[in-house]
Design a protein around this motif. Structure first.
Motif, PDB file in Angstrom:
ATOM      1  N   ILE A 156       0.875  -0.890   0.609  1.00  0.00           N
ATOM      2  CA  ILE A 156      -0.028   0.267   0.286  1.00  0.00           C
ATOM      3  C   ILE A 156       0.717   1.379   0.341  1.00  0.00           C
ATOM      4  CG2 ILE A 156      -1.659   1.339   1.865  1.00  0.00           C
ATOM      5  CD1 ILE A 156      -2.659  -1.260   2.515  1.00  0.00           C
ATOM      6  N   PHE A 204      -8.084  -3.706  -7.163  1.00  0.00           N
ATOM      7  CA  PHE A 204      -7.535  -4.820  -6.384  1.00  0.00           C
ATOM      8  C   PHE A 204      -6.987  -6.165  -8.328  1.00  0.00           C
ATOM      9  CE2 PHE A 204      -9.872  -3.207  -2.803  1.00  0.00           C
ATOM     10  CZ  PHE A 204      -7.975  -2.563  -2.211  1.00  0.00           C
ATOM     11  N   ASP A 205      -7.287  -5.702  -9.096  1.00  0.00           N
ATOM     12  CA  ASP A 205      -6.969  -6.824  -9.838  1.00  0.00           C
ATOM     13  C   ASP A 205      -5.909  -6.633 -10.370  1.00  0.00           C
ATOM     14  OD1 ASP A 205     -10.026  -6.646 -10.249  1.00  0.00           O
ATOM     15  OD2 ASP A 205     -10.889  -5.893 -12.106  1.00  0.00           O
ATOM     16  N   ARG A 206      -5.519  -8.531 -10.575  1.00  0.00           N
ATOM     17  CA  ARG A 206      -3.638  -8.780 -10.648  1.00  0.00           C
ATOM     18  C   ARG A 206      -3.126  -7.979 -11.977  1.00  0.00           C
ATOM     19  NH1 ARG A 206      -2.838 -14.292  -7.798  1.00  0.00           N
ATOM     20  NH2 ARG A 206      -3.883 -13.623  -5.894  1.00  0.00           N
ATOM     21  N   LEU A 245      -0.984  -3.771  -4.771  1.00  0.00           N
ATOM     22  CA  LEU A 245      -2.563  -4.248  -4.489  1.00  0.00           C
ATOM     23  C   LEU A 245      -3.394  -5.588  -3.985  1.00  0.00           C
ATOM     24  CD1 LEU A 245      -3.521  -0.671  -5.533  1.00  0.00           C
ATOM     25  CD2 LEU A 245      -2.955  -0.993  -3.097  1.00  0.00           C
ATOM     26  N   SER A 246      -3.863  -6.083  -5.150  1.00  0.00           N
ATOM     27  CA  SER A 246      -3.975  -7.563  -5.368  1.00  0.00           C
ATOM     28  C   SER A 246      -3.952  -7.757  -4.112  1.00  0.00           C
ATOM     29  CB  SER A 246      -3.711  -7.945  -6.188  1.00  0.00           C
ATOM     30  OG  SER A 246      -4.757  -9.624  -6.779  1.00  0.00           O
ATOM     31  N   ALA A 301      -4.590  -7.477  -0.765  1.00  0.00           N
ATOM     32  CA  ALA A 301      -6.166  -7.428  -0.226  1.00  0.00           C
ATOM     33  C   ALA A 301      -6.321  -9.377  -0.303  1.00  0.00           C
ATOM     34  CB  ALA A 301      -7.122  -7.180  -1.899  1.00  0.00           C
ATOM     35  N   ASP A 302      -5.576  -9.154  -0.968  1.00  0.00           N
ATOM     36  CA  ASP A 302      -5.764 -11.482  -1.461  1.00  0.00           C
ATOM     37  C   ASP A 302      -5.371 -11.779   0.751  1.00  0.00           C
ATOM     38  OD1 ASP A 302      -7.012 -11.987  -3.431  1.00  0.00           O
ATOM     39  OD2 ASP A 302      -5.550 -12.510  -4.173  1.00  0.00           O
ATOM     40  N   SER A 348      -9.534  -6.477   5.625  1.00  0.00           N
ATOM     41  CA  SER A 348     -10.535  -6.260   4.866  1.00  0.00           C
ATOM     42  C   SER A 348      -9.285  -5.153   4.234  1.00  0.00           C
ATOM     43  CB  SER A 348     -12.142  -6.202   4.894  1.00  0.00           C
ATOM     44  OG  SER A 348     -12.060  -4.960   5.529  1.00  0.00           O
ATOM     45  N   PHE A 350      -6.354   4.300   2.092  1.00  0.00           N
ATOM     46  CA  PHE A 350      -6.860   2.898   2.031  1.00  0.00           C
ATOM     47  C   PHE A 350      -6.815   2.647   4.046  1.00  0.00           C
ATOM     48  CE2 PHE A 350      -3.993   3.819  -1.156  1.00  0.00           C
ATOM     49  CZ  PHE A 350      -4.650   2.619  -2.356  1.00  0.00           C
TER      50      PHE A 350
END
Length: 203
Positions: free
Chosen positions: A97, A142-144, A163-164, A167-168, A176, A189
């Protein structure tokens, strides 16, 4: 010629060197995160110590980028400054982040950290006044491999994975990550982490 400065730099190098294998390991285990097979340790962690480790790693990046780093200690509300979890993975959440907040900032900008929480959850907020995120990009943040500013990401060596991974990892720990942003107006964030992992025991 400054022994004190040399010792402080040695401490920072030791922390950064210790983090490097963890970073490589996280990237190599992305398929395990996808399959839900990544193993998170269950250790007793001091949030204060964790924050100091993170600062040692990112402070050089902020100086190089001309960005001011600020830990809003006077506003912190931490009645329970300890948490159970995997220090390697928790550290990676915040470094990823922070990396974004620094990368998508501008000289003279700032990145701030605020800690808060109660007996159940820890809340860690990282905010900046950088370039922000266009509203149309928010659903994919958050998409890879997705990068909002592709030209800046390529110049800084970004892959669109940070970010992915964060988040994972937060989700696997029962937590979260929420994002608030507007184009040109910075990003906030908020990471929520249960003090104990789901199914864990505080005692």
């Amino acid at each position: 010629d400054d022994p004190t400065l040399v010792r402080e730099n040695h401490k920072k190098m030791a922390v950064a060197a210790d983090h490097l294998p963890s970073l490589i390991n996280d990237v190599l285990q992305m398929s395990k995160l996808d399959d839900g097979k990544a193993v998170l340790t269950h250790e007793f962690i001091s949030l204060i110590d964790l924050t100091q480790d993170i600062v040692s790693i990112i402070i050089g990046r902020t100086v190089e980028a001309g960005v001011e780093w600020d830990y809003e200690k006077s506003k912190a509300v931490i009645p329970y400054p300890y948490i159970y979890g995997s220090p390697v993975h928790l550290r990676q959440i915040f470094l990823n982040i922070y990396g974004n907040c620094i990368k998508y900032n501008r000289p003279g900008g700032f990145v701030k950290l605020l800690l808060a929480g109660d007996e159940k959850d820890c809340l860690l907020t990282v905010s900046d006044n950088g370039i922000g995120i266009p509203e149309g990009d928010m659903p994919r943040i958050f998409d890879r491999f997705y990068r909002v500013d592709k030209m800046r990401s390529r110049a800084a060596g970004g892959t669109g994975l940070g970010l992915s991974i964060a988040a994972d990892t937060a989700r696997r720990r029962g937590g979260s990550i929420e994002v608030r942003a507007r184009e040109g107006g910075g990003t906030v964030f908020t990471v929520r982490l249960p003090r104990c992992e789901e199914g864990g025991d505080e005692t």
